[in-house]
Design a protein around this motif. Structure first.
Motif, short mmCIF file in Angstrom:
data_model
loop_
_atom_site.label_atom_id
_atom_site.label_comp_id
_atom_site.label_asym_id
_atom_site.label_seq_id
_atom_site.Cartn_x
_atom_site.Cartn_y
_atom_site.Cartn_z
N LEU A 272 2.20 -1.35 6.41
CA LEU A 272 1.75 -0.84 5.12
C LEU A 272 2.89 -0.74 4.11
CD1 LEU A 272 -0.74 1.98 6.25
CD2 LEU A 272 -1.28 -0.31 5.38
N GLY A 273 4.08 -1.14 4.50
CA GLY A 273 5.20 -1.17 3.57
C GLY A 273 6.03 0.09 3.54
N TRP B 122 -4.71 2.73 6.00
CA TRP B 122 -4.93 1.44 6.65
C TRP B 122 -6.32 0.89 6.34
CZ3 TRP B 122 -2.12 -2.13 9.13
CH2 TRP B 122 -2.77 -3.07 9.93
N HIS B 123 -7.32 1.76 6.36
CA HIS B 123 -8.70 1.31 6.14
C HIS B 123 -9.06 1.23 4.66
CE1 HIS B 123 -9.90 1.21 10.33
NE2 HIS B 123 -9.38 2.41 10.52
N LEU B 124 -8.45 2.06 3.83
CA LEU B 124 -8.77 2.05 2.40
C LEU B 124 -8.08 0.91 1.66
CD1 LEU B 124 -8.56 5.81 1.36
CD2 LEU B 124 -10.61 4.44 1.59
N ILE C 178 0.82 -1.22 0.00
CA ILE C 178 0.00 0.00 0.00
C ILE C 178 0.85 1.27 0.00
CG2 ILE C 178 -1.71 1.31 1.33
CD1 ILE C 178 -2.81 -1.42 2.29
N LEU C 179 1.83 1.36 0.87
CA LEU C 179 2.69 2.55 0.96
C LEU C 179 4.13 2.23 0.62
CD1 LEU C 179 1.32 4.35 4.18
CD2 LEU C 179 0.71 4.72 1.78
N LYS C 180 4.32 1.23 -0.22
CA LYS C 180 5.67 0.87 -0.62
C LYS C 180 6.33 2.05 -1.33
CE LYS C 180 8.18 -2.73 -3.13
NZ LYS C 180 8.04 -3.95 -3.98
N GLY C 181 7.55 2.37 -0.94
CA GLY C 181 8.27 3.49 -1.52
C GLY C 181 8.15 4.78 -0.75
N CYS C 182 7.26 4.82 0.26
CA CYS C 182 7.08 6.01 1.08
C CYS C 182 8.01 5.95 2.31
CB CYS C 182 5.64 6.14 1.55
SG CYS C 182 4.45 6.38 0.21
#
Length: 435
Positions: free
Chosen positions: A343-344, A388-390, A312-316
């Protein structure tokens, strides 16, 4: 599911109802109970006869999961018959994924008390169980108003094509039974009593656990708004859904200054609301599950959900300012660093050049200018909660922070990163629909 009877008291082909009548399991015999037959009274577990595993009528004596568990520990179960029956059931369901559903704040919301601004709902109560989303139920000691979550019936219909559905609630059996009748008026999804698990069935008071759900845990997904009520070992199976608070009485005390959706006469959207979004996530997980099986790999929803979250947040790379709380109510008090990790995303400090997002709850003009000059997203901490919820990366511009003394027009937003999620992918349930 399983059923039990007392050790060394195995009836040949009898099942005994509470009124004293006995019948053969194949329903070919009915008669009056004799003294000899009375000493071999079988037990019924979730509507299934102990001897032959056949379904029996609702009038037959019922044994809760809790009593079953206690009898198993005390050695009063005929383990031979139980093992045979369990293996039969296990073989039937071994290849069928299961979706375990919470009730309150997940599929519906209920209340005993309406505020003055919510009294208009009394004129909207449905008179039939198979129509409308607002209903009234009567329990032993009170009456309750029940609001089903928008899209819930379509959700159950679509989910049932992929999963064997179960309800698992902290409520009483009477309460759970009545809510299930509203959710499933045609009795399509929760036919067996074993599909509805209530607090009377818990093996440990106040704690939900998958030990009373048949089948491998690798084949189970849990949908619940509150992971903290589950046993630690089972939390890896959970998809946490955005909490459905429709009535004012359901709001936490810290939110008392806000009006409820019922008071504002709005609700979640159906087409792209919370349940529609979760259904999409379930379809993705189910597709990966089947793909793993076709490839000869060991399919496991726990691994699938973990992998999906980590994308989901890979790269952040996130940096938290001093004012950000350790956790948020919507995340069931899970530490924010742990949320980011799952979330990555990576997390660091402000002086790290690789930081892409600065999370805060308020900011100064100096911080806002620094973030803009260095190409950092300065967003409210709720951005992480929404992700997280989306189950997808929210649009940063919806969570941008501006100092109170700043003119928004004077500070253009930084250029979005190449990994930003397009607007067309962001169907969520913010505005709602009028009631």
């Amino acid at each position: 599911m399983e059923c039990i009877f007392l050790a060394d008291e195995r009836p040949k082909e009898l099942k005994v109802s509470d009124d004293g009548n006995i019948k053969k399991c194949n329903n070919q015999f009915a008669g009056t109970q004799s003294n000899t037959e009375a000493s071999v009274r079988p037990k019924i577990f979730h509507g299934t006869c102990v001897s032959y595993g056949q379904n029996v009528e609702d009038t037959i004596g019922y044994v809760s999961c809790k009593q079953f568990y206690e009898n198993m520990l005390s050695g009063t179960i005929d383990t031979t018959g139980l093992l045979r029956l369990y293996l039969d059931e296990w073989m039937k369901t071994i290849n069928k994924p299961k979706l375990v559903l919470d009730l309150d704040h997940t599929l519906m919301n209920s209340t005993q008390d309406l505020s003055r601004d919510e009294m208009h709902l009394l004129n909207a109560v449905s008179t039939t169980k198979d129509a409308g989303l607002l209903h009234k139920i009567r329990l032993e000691d009170c009456s309750m108003l029940v609001k089903l979550r928008p899209f819930v019936r379509q959700f159950l219909d679509e989910a049932s094509k992929m999963f064997d559905l179960y309800v698992y609630t902290m409520g009483t059996r009477d309460y759970a039974t009545q809510i299930v009748k509203l959710l499933d008026p045609e009795n399509k999804y929760f036919i067996s009593k074993s599909k509805v698990i209530s607090r009377e069935d818990f093996t440990k008071s106040g704690v939900k656990a998958l030990d009373i759900v048949p089948g491998s845990k690798a084949y189970i997904i849990i949908l619940d708004d509150k992971p903290s009520v589950w046993r630690e070992a089972d939390k890896i199976n959970i998809i946490q859904i955005w909490r459905y608070n429709f009535f004012a009485s359901s709001f936490p005390s810290s939110y008392s200054r806000f009006k409820s959706p019922a008071q504002m006469r709005i609700d979640e959207r159906e087409a792209d609301g919370t349940l529609a979004l979760i259904l999409y996530v379930l379809k993705q997980a189910h597709w990966r599950f089947l793909n793993m099986k076709r490839s000869g790999l060991q399919a496991d929803f726990r691994r699938i959900l973990k992998d999906m979250r980590s994308e989901i947040l890979k790269g952040c790379v996130l940096a938290f300012t001093a004012g950000v709380p350790c956790s948020l109510i919507g995340l069931d008090k899970m530490p924010l660093w742990k949320v980011a990790e799952q979330l990555g995303a990576k997390y660091s400090n402000l002086d790290d050049a690789s930081v892409t997002h600065v999370l805060a709850v308020q900011c100064s003009t100096q911080l806002r200018q620094w973030a803009h000059q260095n190409g950092k997203f300065l967003v409210h901490a709720n951005w992480l909660e929404k992700a997280w919820h989306l189950w997808r990366r929210p649009r940063e511009e919806q969570f941008m922070l501006l100092p109170l003394d700043c003119n928004p027009a004077a500070l253009p937003a930084p250029t979005p990163s190449p990994t930003a999620v397009p607007a067309y992918q962001m169907g969520i349930c913010d505005a709602g629909t009028n009631m």
